[in-house]
Motif scaffolding. Structure first.
Motif, PDB file in Angstrom:
ATOM      1  N   ALA A   1       0.800  -1.221   0.000  1.00 43.67           N
ATOM      2  CA  ALA A   1       0.000   0.000   0.000  1.00 43.67           C
ATOM      3  C   ALA A   1       0.837   1.278   0.000  1.00 43.67           C
ATOM      4  N   GLN A   2       2.148   1.163   0.096  1.00 42.28           N
ATOM      5  CA  GLN A   2       2.973   2.363   0.157  1.00 42.28           C
ATOM      6  C   GLN A   2       3.272   2.873  -1.245  1.00 42.28           C
ATOM      7  N   LEU A   3       2.888   4.098  -1.498  1.00 41.84           N
ATOM      8  CA  LEU A   3       3.041   4.753  -2.790  1.00 41.84           C
ATOM      9  C   LEU A   3       4.441   5.365  -2.897  1.00 41.84           C
ATOM     10  N   PHE A   4       5.071   5.228  -4.060  1.00 48.80           N
ATOM     11  CA  PHE A   4       6.340   5.913  -4.290  1.00 48.80           C
ATOM     12  C   PHE A   4       6.064   7.403  -4.342  1.00 48.80           C
ATOM     13  N   THR A   5       6.786   8.187  -3.577  1.00 46.65           N
ATOM     14  CA  THR A   5       6.496   9.623  -3.502  1.00 46.65           C
ATOM     15  C   THR A   5       7.408  10.464  -4.386  1.00 46.65           C
ATOM     16  N   GLN A   6       8.565   9.943  -4.736  1.00 51.96           N
ATOM     17  CA  GLN A   6       9.484  10.734  -5.550  1.00 51.96           C
ATOM     18  C   GLN A   6       9.114  10.621  -7.023  1.00 51.96           C
ATOM     19  N   GLY A   7       9.255  11.733  -7.748  1.00 50.65           N
ATOM     20  CA  GLY A   7       8.964  11.746  -9.176  1.00 50.65           C
ATOM     21  C   GLY A   7      10.079  11.101  -9.981  1.00 50.65           C
ATOM     22  N   CYS A   8       9.711  10.548 -11.106  1.00 47.13           N
ATOM     23  CA  CYS A   8      10.674   9.842 -11.946  1.00 47.13           C
ATOM     24  C   CYS A   8      11.652  10.786 -12.644  1.00 47.13           C
ATOM     25  N   HIS A   9      11.211  11.993 -12.947  1.00 39.02           N
ATOM     26  CA  HIS A   9      12.091  12.931 -13.634  1.00 39.02           C
ATOM     27  C   HIS A   9      13.329  13.228 -12.803  1.00 39.02           C
TER      28      HIS A   9
END
Length: 186
Positions: free
Chosen positions: A100-108
């Protein structure tokens, strides 16, 4: 000589590539940003773009362009109603079970950091290859000179032997100096 010319040409091309990569280092971030943003906009329209973004998000453990909120803006373009659903690639997944933990950092930013961190390694690697090629060029030229010198020495010795043989005449008949023969050396 041909080998030296080919290596010199490759050396010049690599040096030009190295200088170009160093001077356009800042532009890489812009091009990366532009292509990533275009691909993100095609996430729901193009299966190839969706597959690429999913692989990127899963491997880099990131979500969206600048984070999950950016992905939500793209989802909002898909329909009139904002859907609160993130793709499974934005979550830590093992054996098709996503946590359930969402990745918070953007891919760019993650991808830009990877490119910037590896730029120094890339430039160092190319510099080492260029150095090895310069040494190879010098060794090839030295070898070519040695081969040429060896051929010249061999031709000179052969010429001296011919001259020596022609100058050594032993009279066949001591009374008639016109009848002579070459001395044979064994």
């Amino acid at each position: 000589m041909t080998f030296s010319i080919i290596l010199s040409t490759v050396f010049i091309l690599e040096f030009i590539t190295l200088v170009t990569a160093y001077t356009l280092q800042d532009d890489v971030n812009y091009y990366l940003s532009k292509k990533m943003e275009d691909t993100m906009k095609q996430y729901y329209k193009n299966p190839a773009a969706q597959n690429t973004i999913d692989n990127l998000q899963q491997n880099l453990k990131c979500c969206g362009y600048d984070g999950p909120d950016q992905l939500m803006k793209i989802v909002a373009y898909k329909s009139v109603i904002l859907i609160e659903v993130y793709p499974s690639s934005c979550f830590e997944c093992e054996n098709s079970k996503c946590q359930a933990q969402l990745f918070t950092q953007g891919c760019h930013q993650t991808l830009a950091d990877i490119v910037n961190d590896n730029t120094v390694s890339l430039i160092t690697g190319v510099t080492i290859i260029i150095f090895v090629q310069v040494v190879s060029i010098m060794l090839a030229c030295t070898l070519e000179r040695m081969i040429h010198k060896h051929k010249m020495d061999r031709n000179m010795r052969m010429c001296q032997k011919r001259t020596t043989r022609q100058n050594i005449y032993v009279p066949f008949d001591k009374t008639n100096p016109t009848t002579t023969f070459h001395a044979v050396h064994i």
